[in-house]
Scaffold this motif. Sequence first.
Motif, PDB file in Angstrom:
ATOM      1  N   UNK A 298       0.836  -1.209   0.000  1.00  0.00           N
ATOM      2  CA  UNK A 298       0.000   0.000   0.000  1.00  0.00           C
ATOM      3  C   UNK A 298       0.867   1.254   0.000  1.00  0.00           C
ATOM      4  N   UNK A 299       1.945   1.209   0.776  1.00  0.00           N
ATOM      5  CA  UNK A 299       2.855   2.356   0.842  1.00  0.00           C
ATOM      6  C   UNK A 299       3.490   2.607  -0.523  1.00  0.00           C
ATOM      7  N   UNK A 300       3.934   1.551  -1.195  1.00  0.00           N
ATOM      8  CA  UNK A 300       4.539   1.708  -2.532  1.00  0.00           C
ATOM      9  C   UNK A 300       3.538   2.268  -3.534  1.00  0.00           C
ATOM     10  N   UNK A 301       2.284   1.810  -3.453  1.00  0.00           N
ATOM     11  CA  UNK A 301       1.242   2.306  -4.363  1.00  0.00           C
ATOM     12  C   UNK A 301       1.018   3.803  -4.167  1.00  0.00           C
ATOM     13  N   UNK A 302       0.961   4.224  -2.920  1.00  0.00           N
ATOM     14  CA  UNK A 302       0.735   5.646  -2.634  1.00  0.00           C
ATOM     15  C   UNK A 302       1.934   6.492  -3.051  1.00  0.00           C
ATOM     16  N   UNK A 303       3.140   5.956  -2.863  1.00  0.00           N
ATOM     17  CA  UNK A 303       4.327   6.678  -3.317  1.00  0.00           C
ATOM     18  C   UNK A 303       4.335   6.799  -4.837  1.00  0.00           C
ATOM     19  N   UNK A 304       3.899   5.770  -5.509  1.00  0.00           N
ATOM     20  CA  UNK A 304       3.818   5.810  -6.971  1.00  0.00           C
ATOM     21  C   UNK A 304       2.788   6.840  -7.437  1.00  0.00           C
TER      22      UNK A 304
END
Length: 123
Positions: free
Chosen positions: A88-94
Amino acid sequence: MDLFSIIAEDKIKKAIQEGEFDNLPGQGKPLKLDDLSQIPQELRVAYKILKNSNMLDDVDQLKKDISSIEDLLLACDDLKESEVLEQKKREKQLKIETLMKKRTPFNSPASSFYRNKILDRFK
């Protein structure tokens, strides 16, 4: 008062008499004031302009979400749950990166002409 102030006051009084300010959305409700204490004084006007044009809301919310996810990760003991949170963190950073790329000036071919002119002027 100068001439423009007098004209503005007259137009406001006329609008009030004609009822143009009656039944406005949010009438009688308290204003939502932004807490700008964390923003330097000289940047507050620019921040308000960006916020009013909806340029900051998405990024701000995504940053808050990432911060919350990081807090959850620190408290998480389960390996599977931490993997889900990391995803989820990677998705939001993307999403943040994608939004920021869209906001970069001179991305379009039409604006590249002006980009060169501006860069030449600063040289």
